[in-house]
Each structure stands twice: as structure tokens, then as C-alpha cells.
Design an enzyme around this catalytic site. Structure first.
Site, PDB file in Angstrom:
ATOM      1  N   LYS A  50       0.841  -1.214   0.000  1.00 30.13           N
ATOM      2  CA  LYS A  50       0.000   0.000   0.000  1.00 30.13           C
ATOM      3  C   LYS A  50       0.870   1.256   0.000  1.00 30.13           C
ATOM      4  CE  LYS A  50      -3.744  -2.585   2.018  1.00 30.13           C
ATOM      5  NZ  LYS A  50      -4.250  -3.222   3.233  1.00 30.13           N
ATOM      6  N   GLN A  94      -5.279  -2.184   9.347  1.00 30.83           N
ATOM      7  CA  GLN A  94      -4.905  -3.465   8.741  1.00 30.83           C
ATOM      8  C   GLN A  94      -5.369  -4.606   9.653  1.00 30.83           C
ATOM      9  OE1 GLN A  94      -3.317  -3.752   5.650  1.00 30.83           O
ATOM     10  NE2 GLN A  94      -3.794  -5.906   5.892  1.00 30.83           N
ATOM     11  N   ASP A 117     -11.667   1.800   3.636  1.00 34.21           N
ATOM     12  CA  ASP A 117     -11.713   0.342   3.491  1.00 34.21           C
ATOM     13  C   ASP A 117     -13.168  -0.148   3.360  1.00 34.21           C
ATOM     14  OD1 ASP A 117      -9.962  -1.715   3.166  1.00 34.21           O
ATOM     15  OD2 ASP A 117      -9.688  -2.165   5.295  1.00 34.21           O
TER      16      ASP A 117
END
Ligand code: NAD
Length: 276
Positions: A50, A94, A117
């Protein structure tokens, strides 16, 4: 005739290039804060990917790495800080988090306007009622691949294998929002082949190498392989690629299929958050 192989890497690169062109012209660049707690090796790899992608697009990488023993309170404190920081446009935590931290509590603490997300209840609720705002990156990437290839979704029978919250369920919802007839299969489905053979569009998101074999696929079907399985140091998908490509109309490879699209969609969501 062999299937057309959908080049997810090329499509993702094109999307990132387009974002870079737009971002280059901005005085203040969008900022993405990826929060990593602990040192899970797979998570570290994903976070690194990322960061590299952010750099390619010209997005500020505001990564936050906390030690494994960070308390839930401390993670919530950091989320609060990032929510209030006007330099941060997108926040991604994450997953998985260490066991002593409640994942849902952390995700729900993110400001929905920064939920790039797409896992906050607000984002999921909006997807559910067909008012798509931030859509989870992998499902969004799958739909974008179909669109880029000019594959019609409306009226098609789509079969999704896998019902996870991050891939199976949201992609089923996206397909339904686009007027496909959707069947969702999972580990308790009685006869998987009987269901998958009905698919005009077949999405495999299971995590079992080569689960989908040619006899389970309708001639000319569009086959999207989300699976990432490490076998003998090689990455392979949930679809038996070599055999299925002789029968399908379109197929995504692993790697360089859905994976790069997930990252491209994260950058796109960050740019959308910036514009909001
Ligand atoms: P998960 O483990 O959360 O869910 C797997 C699903 O498969 C479950 O719903 C389960 O019911 C179903 N399942 C298990 N065995 C089955 C069987 N024999 N028949 C039918 N269904 C079965 O997994 P996930 O997080 O959705 O990920 C699925 C795969 O996709 C994994 O390989 C993962 O690494 C990969 N993945 C890839 C990306 C990407 O960007 N390419 C992103 C997320 C996940």
C-alpha cells in the site's frame, strides 16, 4: 476457444496513472493513514504494498505502526487523533488485529467519511440499501474489472463462492445492486458444482487452491478468481486456471488479476475521501 485473460495489473496501473495525473495538479495531496498493530508478516507485506502504491499515485503515506502489546484504548486514541487530523483523508486499519483488541470496536471508531476500506457499519449499510459510498476495495475492484472489459452484469446469473464479510457478501450485494440474479455458495453448500455450472459470472473467494475445476464451469462463463493461496512458494488461485481457461469466456489470473485492483481501489477511495 480459450478464454480472454483479464489483465488486472494493467487495468490497475491505468487507474493509478489516472489518479496520479489528477493528484499532481493539487497543492495539498490526499493523505492515507494505514494503521498496523504488531508484526504479522502477511500484514506487513500488505502494508508495504500500500505504501508503494501511495507513492506511485502521489498520495501522502501517513502509515502508523504500533507495537503488538498496544492496548485497545491506545488504538482507539490513535483513531480519534486521525479522525481529527485534517491532513488525514483516509484511515485503514490493517486486519487482523492482535487478539486482545476488538476489531469491530476499532472499525466503528473510524469517522465514516474517512472509512476508505468500507468496513464501517455506515458504509456497509449504504451498500446494503444501494447508496454505495465507500465500497470495500476487493469487491469494488472485481466489479471494475467486469466494467472495464465491457461485461454486462444486468440480468446475468452470478454465483459467488464464499460469504466472508470482506469479499463474498459485499460482492454479492454489488452484483445485486447492478441487477444480477445472485447465488451465494459457502462451505455448507450441498452440491457446489450444480450451483457454479449455472453461473454466467462466477466469483471464487474461498482460499482453497484449484477448488473450481473445468467441470464446474459453464462454457463461455466469466470466471473471477479472488483466491490467493501459497503452494510450494507459488501463488495460485481458487480456480484451476489451466483447465478452466479452455472453457471460460473470460478469466482472471492469480497473481495479476484481482489483487492489484484491490490496491488501486484503495487509492481511488482515498481520493474520493479527499474530494468529500
Ligand atoms: P474467508 O476464509 O473469510 O472465507 C472463505 C469463505 O469460503 C467462507 O465463506 C466459507 O464458507 C467458504 N468456503 C470454504 N470452503 C468452501 C468450500 N469447500 N466450498 C464452498 N465454499 C467454501 O476468506 P476471505 O477473506 O473471503 O478470502 C477468500 C480468498 O480470497 C483467500 O484466498 C484470500 O487470501 C483471498 N483474498 C484476496 C484478496 C485480493 O485482493 N485478491 C482480498 C481478500 C481476500
Amino acid at each position: 476457444m480459450a478464454a480472454k485473460i483479464i489483465d488486472g495489473k494493467a487495468i490497475a496501473d491505468k487507474i493509478i496513472e489516472g489518479l496520479k495525473e489528477k493528484i499532481d495538479g493539487l497543492d495539498k495531496k490526499p493523505g492515507l493513514a494505514v494503521v498496523l498493530v504488531g508484526d504479522n508478516p502477511a500484514s506487513s507485506v500488505y502494508v508495504n504494498i500500500k505504501s508503494i502504491a501511495c507513492e506511485k499515485a502521489g498520495i501522502r503515506d501517513m502509515k502508523q505502526h504500533l507495537p503488538e502489546n498496544t492496548s485497545e484504548e491506545e488504538v482507539l486514541g490513535l483513531i480519534e487523533e486521525l479522525n481529527n487530523d485534517s491532513d488525514v483523508d483516509g484511515i485503514l486499519v490493517q486486519l487482523p488485529l492482535p487478539k486482545h483488541i476488538d476489531e469491530h470496536k476499532i472499525i466503528e471508531a473510524i469517522n465514516p467519511l474517512k472509512d476508505v476500506d468500507g468496513f464501517h457499519f455506515t458504509s456497509i449499510g449504504n451498500l446494503f440499501i444501494n447508496r454505495e459510498k465507500f465500497v470495500p476495495c476487493t469487491p469494488k475492484g472485481i466489479i471494475r474489472l467486469l466494467e472495464e472489459e465491457g461485461i454486462e452484469i444486468e440480468g446475468k446469473h452470478a454465483v459467488v463462492v464464499g460469504r466472508s464479510n470482506i469479499v463474498g457478501k459485499p460482492v454479492a450485494m454489488l452484483l445485486m445492486n447492478r441487477n444480477a440474479t445472485v447465488t451465494v455458495c459457502h462451505s455448507k453448500t450441498k452440491d457446489l458444482g450444480e450451483e457454479t455450472r449455472k453461473a454466467d459470472i462466477l466469483i471464487a473467494a474461498v482460499g482453497k487452491p484449484k477448488l473450481i475445476t473445468a467441470d464446474m464451469v459453464k462454457q463461455g462463463a466469466v470466471v473471477v478468481d479472488v483466491g490467493i493461496n501459497k503452494v510450494d512458494d507459488r501463488l495460485i488461485g481458487d480456480v484451476d486456471f489451466d483447465d478452466v481457461k479452455e472453457k471460460a469466456g473470460y478469466i482472471t489470473p492469480v497473481p495479476k488479476g484481482v489483487g492489484p485492483m484491490t490496491v488501486a481501489m484503495l487509492l481511488e477511495n482515498t481520493f474520493e475521501a479527499y474530494n468529500k
